[in-house]
Design a protein around this motif. Structure first.
Motif, short mmCIF file in Angstrom:
data_model
loop_
_atom_site.label_atom_id
_atom_site.label_comp_id
_atom_site.label_asym_id
_atom_site.label_seq_id
_atom_site.Cartn_x
_atom_site.Cartn_y
_atom_site.Cartn_z
N SER A 334 0.84 -1.19 0.00
CA SER A 334 0.00 0.00 0.00
C SER A 334 0.88 1.24 0.00
CB SER A 334 -0.90 0.01 1.24
OG SER A 334 -1.59 1.24 1.37
N HIS A 335 0.33 2.32 -0.54
CA HIS A 335 1.01 3.59 -0.38
C HIS A 335 0.96 4.03 1.09
CE1 HIS A 335 0.81 4.53 -4.84
NE2 HIS A 335 2.04 4.87 -4.50
N ILE A 336 2.00 4.70 1.51
CA ILE A 336 2.09 5.17 2.89
C ILE A 336 2.97 6.42 2.92
CG2 ILE A 336 4.12 3.76 3.44
CD1 ILE A 336 2.98 3.40 6.26
N PHE A 337 2.72 7.28 3.91
CA PHE A 337 3.64 8.39 4.20
C PHE A 337 4.58 7.91 5.29
CE2 PHE A 337 -0.16 11.12 2.98
CZ PHE A 337 0.32 11.38 1.70
N ARG A 338 5.80 7.59 4.95
CA ARG A 338 6.74 7.13 5.98
C ARG A 338 7.00 8.25 6.97
NH1 ARG A 338 11.54 4.02 2.76
NH2 ARG A 338 10.24 2.48 1.67
N ASP A 339 7.07 7.88 8.22
CA ASP A 339 7.31 8.82 9.32
C ASP A 339 6.24 9.90 9.35
OD1 ASP A 339 9.72 7.46 9.86
OD2 ASP A 339 10.79 8.70 8.39
N ASN A 340 5.04 9.58 8.78
CA ASN A 340 3.92 10.55 8.72
C ASN A 340 4.31 11.83 8.00
OD1 ASN A 340 2.02 8.93 10.13
ND2 ASN A 340 3.05 9.46 12.06
N THR A 342 4.34 13.76 4.53
CA THR A 342 3.69 13.73 3.22
C THR A 342 4.67 13.84 2.06
OG1 THR A 342 3.30 16.12 3.33
CG2 THR A 342 1.52 14.65 4.11
N LYS A 343 5.92 14.20 2.37
CA LYS A 343 6.94 14.26 1.32
C LYS A 343 7.60 12.89 1.12
CE LYS A 343 8.08 19.13 2.08
NZ LYS A 343 9.16 20.11 2.43
N LYS A 344 7.27 11.92 1.96
CA LYS A 344 7.87 10.59 1.87
C LYS A 344 6.81 9.56 1.47
CE LYS A 344 11.45 11.43 5.39
NZ LYS A 344 12.01 10.95 6.68
N LEU A 345 6.18 9.81 0.32
CA LEU A 345 5.20 8.87 -0.20
C LEU A 345 5.92 7.64 -0.74
CD1 LEU A 345 2.28 8.18 -0.98
CD2 LEU A 345 2.70 9.35 -3.17
N ARG A 346 5.60 6.48 -0.21
CA ARG A 346 6.24 5.24 -0.63
C ARG A 346 5.19 4.15 -0.84
NH1 ARG A 346 9.51 8.62 -0.84
NH2 ARG A 346 11.65 8.65 0.02
N LEU A 347 5.55 3.15 -1.61
CA LEU A 347 4.72 1.98 -1.82
C LEU A 347 5.40 0.83 -1.09
CD1 LEU A 347 2.15 1.17 -3.34
CD2 LEU A 347 3.57 0.59 -5.30
N ASP A 348 4.85 0.45 0.07
CA ASP A 348 5.53 -0.47 0.97
C ASP A 348 4.70 -1.72 1.25
OD1 ASP A 348 7.81 1.03 1.22
OD2 ASP A 348 7.29 1.89 3.17
N ALA A 349 5.43 -2.78 1.64
CA ALA A 349 4.80 -4.03 2.02
C ALA A 349 3.85 -3.80 3.20
CB ALA A 349 5.86 -5.07 2.39
N HIS A 363 -1.56 -2.85 8.54
CA HIS A 363 -0.31 -2.91 9.29
C HIS A 363 0.85 -2.73 8.30
CE1 HIS A 363 -2.28 -4.56 12.91
NE2 HIS A 363 -3.05 -5.19 12.03
N TRP A 364 1.71 -1.81 8.64
CA TRP A 364 2.90 -1.55 7.82
C TRP A 364 3.99 -2.56 8.16
CZ3 TRP A 364 7.59 1.41 9.44
CH2 TRP A 364 8.44 1.72 8.36
N VAL A 365 4.67 -3.05 7.15
CA VAL A 365 5.84 -3.90 7.36
C VAL A 365 7.07 -2.99 7.37
CG1 VAL A 365 7.25 -5.79 6.47
CG2 VAL A 365 4.75 -5.88 6.25
N PRO A 366 7.81 -2.94 8.47
CA PRO A 366 8.93 -2.01 8.56
C PRO A 366 10.00 -2.30 7.52
CG PRO A 366 9.01 -3.60 10.36
CD PRO A 366 7.69 -3.79 9.68
N VAL A 367 10.72 -1.25 7.12
CA VAL A 367 11.82 -1.41 6.18
C VAL A 367 13.12 -1.51 6.95
CG1 VAL A 367 10.65 -0.24 4.29
CG2 VAL A 367 12.00 1.11 5.92
N ILE A 368 14.16 -2.11 6.32
CA ILE A 368 15.39 -2.35 7.07
C ILE A 368 16.21 -1.08 7.28
CG2 ILE A 368 15.51 -4.75 6.31
CD1 ILE A 368 17.77 -3.86 4.40
N ASN A 369 16.03 -0.09 6.37
CA ASN A 369 16.71 1.19 6.55
C ASN A 369 16.03 2.24 5.69
OD1 ASN A 369 17.92 1.15 3.83
ND2 ASN A 369 19.25 -0.46 4.65
N LYS A 370 16.41 3.48 5.85
CA LYS A 370 15.75 4.59 5.16
C LYS A 370 16.04 4.61 3.66
CE LYS A 370 19.54 7.81 6.25
NZ LYS A 370 20.01 7.93 4.87
#
Length: 619
Positions: A334-340, A342-349, A363-370
């Protein structure tokens, strides 16, 4: 050894591994759909075959792709068998000026299949006819409906997608050669095939309304997976993007003014892929869905997005459900704003699970690094172990890396298994499926050269032992195209063909597993393999050049041997009998090298295609 975040493998994951049993060496596999040293792996009349999913009853679903340009009737006397060489595929073009020709066909196969063990058998969806029966002189035999199977449950219920059939309207222009324009009511719709018939799963959004004008667009939906409780996951359109609304409005204006194409034809042209980026001008807001199939009804549930879109945003936000376990948990992205932000729009697991009130929560699946640019989850097993891949720069190049994640553990960490080394490599890898035994299958690159296309191979990863193997290294010799001589040594089987010059030429068989797509609880694996074929000499129309003896001429290399190429075909791998050994025979001292040119990654691209268009639009 595994790459982890700052936490060890979670206690829940470890307890699951303990329940699964003691670690064992990777099993030896044999290919069970070999016939005369060749793979019986696609439908007659098609070039490519892909096995997509297998159930506990050893029944599989697949997709055949690529109509063959070469048929026996193309050559006088009908002396050419299209299976004898690599024939050009018929080029399928998208145009409102030409009849719509399908390029994708569904099939089934099984250990106890009606046509025989593991023989691909055409199964009609949407009224399609067997591609083997296509006759260009009989328009009714030419399919206009593209069909896809992606999964099958233990009850034999299959899910996938199809297009609407071709429609045509009279051409009213000045052309003296064109009679009709051609269009479809929709370009992609989720479908369920039950023993009682077909059930389409239309999306919530199908119709554009502009003041007093209504335009049927069809929308899009796709069913990607089904569990044994007849819960289906996938994704569907819920709205039209603002950019696309402008394109439809322009079609309406031109139609009313009489300055453009008829409305239905203009809309169809906008929905076809076009341009160097192969994008479509009509794009939808897509959301992940779960459909509950009942005896007489289907209940539809839209899953929440990973963010709250700003009210004035013109961006397309999307989500997809790609895997579902028997508890109804859904894996996808799903699309998500990482760290809430809005400039960090990502498509994440992501994964979705019902809460105590029976409502699905995101539920967002965390990423291993930025530095991870995106991630995706493909499947989740009944123990809550999710598998996916993330994309990040490794040694300066964007690579995809397989990971797994325990969704039932507190403060769980993403785990990235090492593949063929004791530390992280830059080999791209993607999982496709995980069973309840903790066995994961997918594909991985096998060469480290950064300047050349990298070969790929199917892999098997066992969570119990953390053993990661190239499936080609676990095959019996017969499964790789070898035969045993009277001296006990193994050598590749030689295929002899007579050339149009009258000479007898030979080439060696070769079977390479390039992708593993699904694994059942008994360890049967289905996917895609490359098989070696000689190459015909063809004219500009793709028709073989025939010698005086009526046989086709083969392309030859500098040594006078046939030039060969590889075609993707369905492959079925079963654990070999006790005592079987993995083949260590080699060709000239080294294993055969090959490049993956298509294979089932092409079907994966189709499965994920709508979000590909979206990513291009929002960059």
């Amino acid at each position: 050894m595994k790459l982890k975040l700052d936490k060890a493998l979670t206690l829940v994951a470890l307890s699951v591994a303990g329940v699964l049993g003691t670690a064992q060496a990777a099993p030896v596999y044999e290919v069970v759909n070999i016939e005369d040293f060749d793979l019986n792996g696609t439908l007659e009349g098609t070039r490519n075959g892909y096995a997509m999913g297998i159930n506990a009853n050893n029944e599989l679903v697949g997709v055949a792709q690529g109509r063959k340009k070469l048929n026996s009737s193309d050559v006088e006397g009908g002396i050419i068998d299209a299976e004898d060489g690599v024939a050009d595929a018929e080029k399928i073009t998208y145009s409102v000026n030409s009849p719509i020709v399908a390029n994708n066909f569904t099939f089934v196969a099984g250990a106890n299949g009606e046509a025989g063990a593991w023989i691909p058998t055409f199964e009609s969806l949407g009224g399609t006819t067997d591609p083997a029966l296509t006759d260009t002189d009989v328009p009714e035999s030419i399919n206009s409906v593209d069909t896809y199977y992606y999964d099958i449950n233990d009850a034999g219920i299959k899910v996938g997608a199809l297009t609407a059939p071709e429609k045509k309207v009279d051409y009213t222009g000045s052309s003296t050669t064109q009679e009709f324009w051609y269009y479809r009511d929709f370009e992609q719709r989720a479908v369920v095939k039950t023993p009682g018939g077909e059930i389409e799963l239309p999306p919530p959004y199908t119709t554009y309304v502009n003041e007093d004008k209504t335009v049927e667009l069809g929308g899009m939906s796709l069913a990607s997976a089904i569990n044994n409780n007849n819960q289906i996951t996938g994704y569907a359109s819920t709205a039209l993007s603002s950019f696309s609304s402008d394109r439809v409005a322009a079609c309406i204006t031109a139609d009313e003014a009489g300055t453009g194409l008829p409305l239905d034809i203009c809309v169809q042209q906008e929905q076809y892929p076009s341009g160097s980026q192969n994008t479509r001008n009509i794009q939808y807001q897509n959301r992940a869905f779960v459909w509950q199939l009942g005896e007489e009804t289907v209940t539809e549930m839209e899953l929440p997005l990973g963010l709250e879109p700003p009210a004035d945003s013109k961006v397309v936000y999307s989500a997809q459900g790609l895997g579902i376990n028997n508890e109804g948990d859904v894996a996808g992205r799903s699309h998500i704003f990482r760290d809430n932000d809005t400039k960090k729009l990502r498509l994440d697991a992501a994964y979705w699970r019902k809460n105590a009130e029976g409502q699905y929560e995101y539920h967002w699946v965390p990423v291993i690094n930025k530095d991870v640019t995106s991630s995706i989850a493909f499947d989740i097993n009944d123990n809550g172990i999710l598998v996916g891949s993330y994309r990040s720069y490794i040694q300066g190049v964007l690579r995809d890396k397989f990971f797994y994640f325990d969704t039932k553990a507190d403060a769980a960490s993403v785990v990235v298994p090492n593949d063929f080394s004791t530390s992280l490599t830059d080999l791209s890898s993607k999982p496709r499926d995980i069973n309840n035994q903790g066995q994961v299958v997918g594909f991985i690159e096998t060469e480290y050269d950064k300047d050349k296309p990298r070969p790929k191979a199917g892999f098997l990863f066992d969570m119990n032992s953390a053993e990661f193997v190239n499936l080609n290294s676990q095959l019996t010799c017969q499964s790789k195209g070898f035969e045993q001589g009277t001296d006990g040594n193994w050598q590749r089987h030689k295929v002899e063909v007579q050339d149009g010059t009258g000479k007898t030429l030979s080439y060696e068989t070769d079977i390479q597993i390039v992708e593993a797509n699904s694994i059942n609880e008994a360890g049967l694996i289905v996917g895609t393999a490359f098989v070696r074929k000689p190459v015909y000499q063809t004219d500009l129309n793709g028709i073989p050049v025939v010698g005086e003896n009526g046989l086709p001429l083969f392309s030859l290399d500098g040594n006078g041997d046939p030039v060969t190429s590889y075609l993707p075909r369905m492959v079925v791998l079963a654990p070999a009998a006790s005592g079987a050994e993995a083949c260590d025979a080699v060709d000239g001292g080294t294993e055969t090298k090959y490049e993956r040119k298509g294979a089932a990654g092409g079907l994966l691209a189709l499965l994920l295609l709508p979000l590909t268009w979206i990513r291009r639009r929002i960059r």
